[in-house]
Write an enzyme that holds these catalytic residues in place. Sequence first.
Site, PDB file in Angstrom:
ATOM      1  N   TYR A 113      23.201  20.648 -26.795  1.00  0.00           N
ATOM      2  CA  TYR A 113      22.606  20.881 -27.775  1.00  0.00           C
ATOM      3  C   TYR A 113      21.681  19.675 -27.937  1.00  0.00           C
ATOM      4  O   TYR A 113      20.698  19.713 -28.604  1.00  0.00           O
ATOM      5  CB  TYR A 113      23.181  21.341 -28.870  1.00  0.00           C
ATOM      6  CG  TYR A 113      23.934  20.353 -29.784  1.00  0.00           C
ATOM      7  CD1 TYR A 113      23.057  19.668 -30.968  1.00  0.00           C
ATOM      8  CD2 TYR A 113      24.937  19.565 -29.510  1.00  0.00           C
ATOM      9  CE1 TYR A 113      23.501  18.809 -31.794  1.00  0.00           C
ATOM     10  CE2 TYR A 113      25.422  18.382 -30.250  1.00  0.00           C
ATOM     11  CZ  TYR A 113      24.798  18.102 -31.534  1.00  0.00           C
ATOM     12  OH  TYR A 113      25.190  17.039 -32.110  1.00  0.00           O
ATOM     13  N   TRP A 161      29.158  12.292 -27.725  1.00  0.00           N
ATOM     14  CA  TRP A 161      28.502  13.055 -27.066  1.00  0.00           C
ATOM     15  C   TRP A 161      28.390  13.009 -25.366  1.00  0.00           C
ATOM     16  O   TRP A 161      27.756  13.538 -24.704  1.00  0.00           O
ATOM     17  CB  TRP A 161      26.840  12.935 -27.459  1.00  0.00           C
ATOM     18  CG  TRP A 161      26.502  13.426 -28.814  1.00  0.00           C
ATOM     19  CD1 TRP A 161      26.172  14.463 -29.069  1.00  0.00           C
ATOM     20  CD2 TRP A 161      26.721  12.598 -30.032  1.00  0.00           C
ATOM     21  NE1 TRP A 161      25.831  14.746 -30.416  1.00  0.00           N
ATOM     22  CE2 TRP A 161      26.158  13.604 -31.027  1.00  0.00           C
ATOM     23  CE3 TRP A 161      27.152  11.180 -30.344  1.00  0.00           C
ATOM     24  CZ2 TRP A 161      26.152  12.936 -32.363  1.00  0.00           C
ATOM     25  CZ3 TRP A 161      27.167  10.892 -31.642  1.00  0.00           C
ATOM     26  CH2 TRP A 161      26.787  11.853 -32.670  1.00  0.00           C
ATOM     27  N   ASP A 164      21.924  11.785 -43.959  1.00  0.00           N
ATOM     28  CA  ASP A 164      22.386  12.131 -42.452  1.00  0.00           C
ATOM     29  C   ASP A 164      23.257  11.271 -42.145  1.00  0.00           C
ATOM     30  O   ASP A 164      23.294   9.962 -42.132  1.00  0.00           O
ATOM     31  CB  ASP A 164      21.085  12.084 -41.584  1.00  0.00           C
ATOM     32  CG  ASP A 164      21.395  12.681 -40.277  1.00  0.00           C
ATOM     33  OD1 ASP A 164      22.664  13.064 -40.024  1.00  0.00           O
ATOM     34  OD2 ASP A 164      20.313  13.011 -39.776  1.00  0.00           O
TER      35      ASP A 164
END
Length: 707
Positions: free
Chosen positions: A537, A234, A351
């Site tokens: 995001y 990220w 997840d």
Amino acid sequence: MSSSAETDLKVSGVDFLKSKNGPQHHTDAYNIKNLVVRRGMPFQLQISFSRELKASDKLAVRFGIGEKPMKNRGTLVSLKPNRESEVSGWKISVTKKSGKECLLSVTSSPSAPVGKYILNVKTGSTIFQPENSEVYLLFNPWCEGDVVFLEDEGKRKEYVLNDTGSIYVGSANSIYSRPWNFGQFEEYMLDACMYLLDKSELKLAKRRDPVTVSRVMSALVNANDDDGVLLGNWSGNYSGGTSPMDWIGSVAILQQFYKSKKPVCFGQCWVFAGVLTTIMRCLGIPARCVTNFNSAHDTDDNLRVDVYLNEYGEKMNSMSFDSVWNFHVWNDVWMKRADLPAGFDGWQTIDATPQELSQGIFQCGPCPVKAVRDGSVYLPYDGTFVYAEVNADQVYWLVREVNGRQKITKLSTETRAIGVRISTKAVGQDKREDITLEYKYPEGSEKERSSMQKASSFIRPAMLIPRTRYAAGQVVPVEDSPEPLQETVSKTGLQISITNTEPLYPGNPLELLIAVKIASPGSWTVNLTGSCQLQSYTGKIEGNLGYVKETIKLEGQCEKQIPLRVMPDTYMATLAAVEDEVLVHVTAFAEVQGMDDKLTKEETKRFDYPPITIQMPERAKLNEDFVCAFIFKNKLNVALDNCKLMVEGLGLFKMTTFDQGDLQPGRIMKSEIICKPSRVGEKKIVAKLSGSQVKGISAEKSITIFE
């Protein structure tokens, strides 16, 4: 007496009858030479012998799984059609004999371990092993005896057989769909799944159970601790790999992983979720991608997320441990939970995005969606984490310098902002389905309150003290109560709305409006602070673009609009410097003078982009070429640098990238690809354009292929 040569029965061939078994087992789409079948459902084998089969002949059809298949371990099943019909839930019978041919029907146990079985046929003391003797056995949502049984045919088509789909991204007030090719039937997909099952080191007995299989796959899709499929990143810098924005499906990722046996660079949440959907559907476990908007990442399970604003209303990255992602994508998988008390069958959340350790590994789930809704967060696995993602409260704090010290004061509490518009692709159509009510009871309802209280009793309550990295030396009121936080209710009916008056095109000024309204009659003075930032995001601030601070007077029930204008040179450099898609984030807080009345409001909007047009016929014939053209006109008033067009059409052509270079304003780009359809049915073509200033403009179009 006949000679012994005649009495010795030998096998001369085995026909796996793929063209018959495949359609019956819904496995005909797999691009593989071997037989693929689903457990608990009969399939046919045709065996040819050296002579006619007699009742006295010794014949056994054997299925072995794992390194050393053994009967006493249950990893070798030996089926004897002439004798007992059933071994450990497997059945075999002779359905037809003619001459030297024999047609057998085999049904595996609906709870057999999934994986690759080696088939051989034993006659007397000789063993015959055919070529392509590996038979792939999968979970079976069509079989009532299988724990992944799904009743509705439309849902099975969507959640097991659909190899394309949409993942919803953006922000709660500007949701858009990102096309994704799951491609679970493409070349090497099934073998990649089998390789991952072996890599998981799950004991064979555990491979019967979709609970353990889905849990280990949630761990193996991220490479954080086990050299899994994808490395998360990220940072905004993706040199040495593929930017997460540039993937358009799972196929290229899983093929690269299977060939190199090394993690693929790089993934973010929707990429992890897309790949995990592919693996689950490929193995036969019904799966869907789920997007949670305003997803809380509550790092200490206290159901609270603290947001810190400076005096200009700008969110401060440096202070918070918790974060709120504009969206977070995970998966739901469908199964019965025999390991739990009754009432928790159905969708289970898993997840693969590496966020928190679970039992020492980056894995998450399966956690029953019904347990999240009820607040039964003590159930395995990871209930508190998932519960917080959709139910945490947000507390806004104002950070000011007072005499060289930081003073932190509480602005307001928001209890309804986290976990909104939870979305998945609708069954059988390209639309968004809102599944929020599967995850939570309606806001403010009696059931919601009792669910919240139940969950809070399992989750450690924390005092209302701001948790910052340097929270020393300030005075903060402590509200000592384990009760869920109450929404800040305005005494004057104060309301804030944030809109844009023009589309947010990169290269144009961002024309924003903050409107303040009071419902109560009278004269009011309001201090308003509003700021505009660029954020990724995950909520990370990438740049501050400007702010307004005004004191406004409101007479009676009226509304005042304060413009906030950001010029392109303020943000274009940041837009080009970060390889992620960035969103326009506006925060406003207002305080009514003379009243203890404060309100905070946040809005996140994505930039608007010109579209990609896909031109091709509506129908095309199998194995006959047709041309597909991709057209993009740069309608923005800035040049777009380093443009790349990525296109893929499952069953039509492999993923292809066109480097387009720089596109000046007004310029039109056109790329063509020649497609040769290899499968019939409705096929989808997906295109995505990325450049320094624009990220992930995508388009999709369907074509029907007929014979």
